[in-house]
Design a protein around this motif. Sequence first.
Motif, short mmCIF file in Angstrom:
data_model
loop_
_atom_site.label_atom_id
_atom_site.label_comp_id
_atom_site.label_asym_id
_atom_site.label_seq_id
_atom_site.Cartn_x
_atom_site.Cartn_y
_atom_site.Cartn_z
N ASP A 173 -3.58 75.65 105.02
CA ASP A 173 -2.88 74.78 105.96
C ASP A 173 -1.37 75.04 105.94
OD1 ASP A 173 -3.05 72.32 107.78
OD2 ASP A 173 -1.62 71.63 106.27
N GLN A 174 -0.82 75.28 104.77
CA GLN A 174 0.61 75.55 104.65
C GLN A 174 0.97 76.90 105.27
OE1 GLN A 174 1.24 75.15 100.40
NE2 GLN A 174 1.72 72.98 100.57
N LEU A 175 0.02 77.84 105.25
CA LEU A 175 0.28 79.15 105.85
C LEU A 175 0.53 79.05 107.34
CD1 LEU A 175 -2.34 81.47 104.08
CD2 LEU A 175 0.12 81.31 103.64
N ASP A 176 -0.04 78.05 107.99
CA ASP A 176 0.18 77.87 109.42
C ASP A 176 1.66 77.76 109.74
OD1 ASP A 176 -1.91 78.09 111.20
OD2 ASP A 176 -2.64 76.07 110.90
N ASP A 177 2.38 77.00 108.92
CA ASP A 177 3.80 76.77 109.16
C ASP A 177 4.70 77.77 108.45
OD1 ASP A 177 3.25 74.51 110.73
OD2 ASP A 177 3.16 73.21 108.96
N ASP A 178 4.22 78.37 107.38
CA ASP A 178 5.06 79.28 106.60
C ASP A 178 4.24 80.49 106.16
OD1 ASP A 178 6.98 80.52 105.12
OD2 ASP A 178 7.27 78.89 103.68
N PRO A 179 4.06 81.48 107.04
CA PRO A 179 3.24 82.65 106.67
C PRO A 179 3.84 83.48 105.55
CG PRO A 179 4.40 83.03 108.74
CD PRO A 179 4.60 81.59 108.41
N TRP A 180 5.13 83.30 105.26
CA TRP A 180 5.76 84.04 104.16
C TRP A 180 5.10 83.72 102.82
CZ3 TRP A 180 9.20 87.82 105.05
CH2 TRP A 180 9.84 87.84 106.29
N LEU A 181 4.46 82.54 102.73
CA LEU A 181 3.81 82.16 101.48
C LEU A 181 2.72 83.17 101.08
CD1 LEU A 181 3.43 78.29 101.98
CD2 LEU A 181 5.07 79.48 100.51
N LEU A 182 2.08 83.75 102.08
CA LEU A 182 1.02 84.72 101.79
C LEU A 182 1.58 85.95 101.09
CD1 LEU A 182 -1.97 85.39 102.07
CD2 LEU A 182 -1.48 86.33 104.34
N LEU A 183 2.72 86.45 101.59
CA LEU A 183 3.35 87.61 100.95
C LEU A 183 3.98 87.23 99.62
CD1 LEU A 183 4.99 89.27 104.09
CD2 LEU A 183 2.99 90.05 102.82
N GLU A 184 4.48 85.99 99.53
CA GLU A 184 5.06 85.56 98.26
C GLU A 184 3.99 85.49 97.18
OE1 GLU A 184 7.86 81.91 96.55
OE2 GLU A 184 7.50 82.14 98.69
N TRP A 185 2.79 85.07 97.54
CA TRP A 185 1.66 85.04 96.60
C TRP A 185 1.35 86.46 96.11
CZ3 TRP A 185 -4.15 84.16 97.90
CH2 TRP A 185 -4.85 83.83 96.74
N HIS A 186 1.59 87.45 96.96
CA HIS A 186 1.35 88.84 96.58
C HIS A 186 2.54 89.46 95.85
CE1 HIS A 186 -2.60 89.53 98.30
NE2 HIS A 186 -2.23 88.95 99.43
N GLY A 187 3.61 88.71 95.69
CA GLY A 187 4.70 89.22 94.85
C GLY A 187 6.00 89.53 95.54
N ARG A 188 6.11 89.30 96.87
CA ARG A 188 7.36 89.55 97.58
C ARG A 188 7.77 88.27 98.30
NH1 ARG A 188 7.83 93.56 95.08
NH2 ARG A 188 8.54 95.63 95.73
N GLY A 189 8.88 87.69 97.83
CA GLY A 189 9.38 86.47 98.45
C GLY A 189 10.06 86.75 99.78
#
Length: 278
Positions: A173-189
């Motif tokens: 649900d949070q990814l809807d508003d902030d897709p950067w979280l997905l890349l941050e989870w993979h190690g790149r903020g």
Amino acid sequence: MARRGWDDRWQQYPASKPLPADGIATSKQRGAMADNWWSERFVTMLAGYGLGGRMQRGRRYARSGQVLSVEVNPGMLVAQVQGSRRTPYAVTVRCDEPTAKSWAALEAILASQVRFAAGLLAGEVPPELESACADAGFALFPDTWADLRATCSCPDWENPCKHIAAVLYVFADQLDDDPWLLLEWHGRGRDELLAFLRHGVTEPAARSDGLPPWWPLVPGRLGVRSGPLHLRVAPPPDPAHRVLARLGELGIEAAGTSVDALLAAAYEPIVTADPTDP
């Protein structure tokens, strides 16, 4: 007989109910759990694990606000979920972080296509990013449950339990508003990746006299002699096909004509221009 009777009583024992909580309730209280393609892809991934009722109970927890917090770290989600006990349960969900070599490969792909940077800077995830990550050697979305390593402090021996499932749905649900979280989870903020995407944009060098680099173009100021300006358009260092290739196929039409073809036609006079012509 005594054994069977105890089992019967255990089956009739009412299921535990979570204590009321005012946590992070998902924005979707009914229907689909995602709006954008990347969060929908994450939700579809969860449903595709074939974990049945545990995921359904997790959705109910996510919608009712049982998830108290979710912290996104490189390679790991850390969360707290309110269950039936007074002390919230601690949940972690780990994924494999891409290697430095994989990130270098992805950054090279991002740099080669302007649309990647444009989409990310606009707060969106280009659909091609998933295949770009695969080409770089890692999965943007975990393919199977075995690709994740999750823990929960609850007594349920099932994995994922409903608390883990709830955290993943809140994260989607949070990814809807902030897709950067997905890349941050993979190690790149966000800041780190934006710094890379903007690295190629350089400012003109400062003048030795302290004036801004564009000052000679302003006539009649501080002793700069006014007069007609003669500008020449020099051919770009790269052929047209290489420059337009960095832009990528736009897939847009104007008046029935491909915008890609229009750009190529407009670019041709610049490429063939003679820089010695006044």
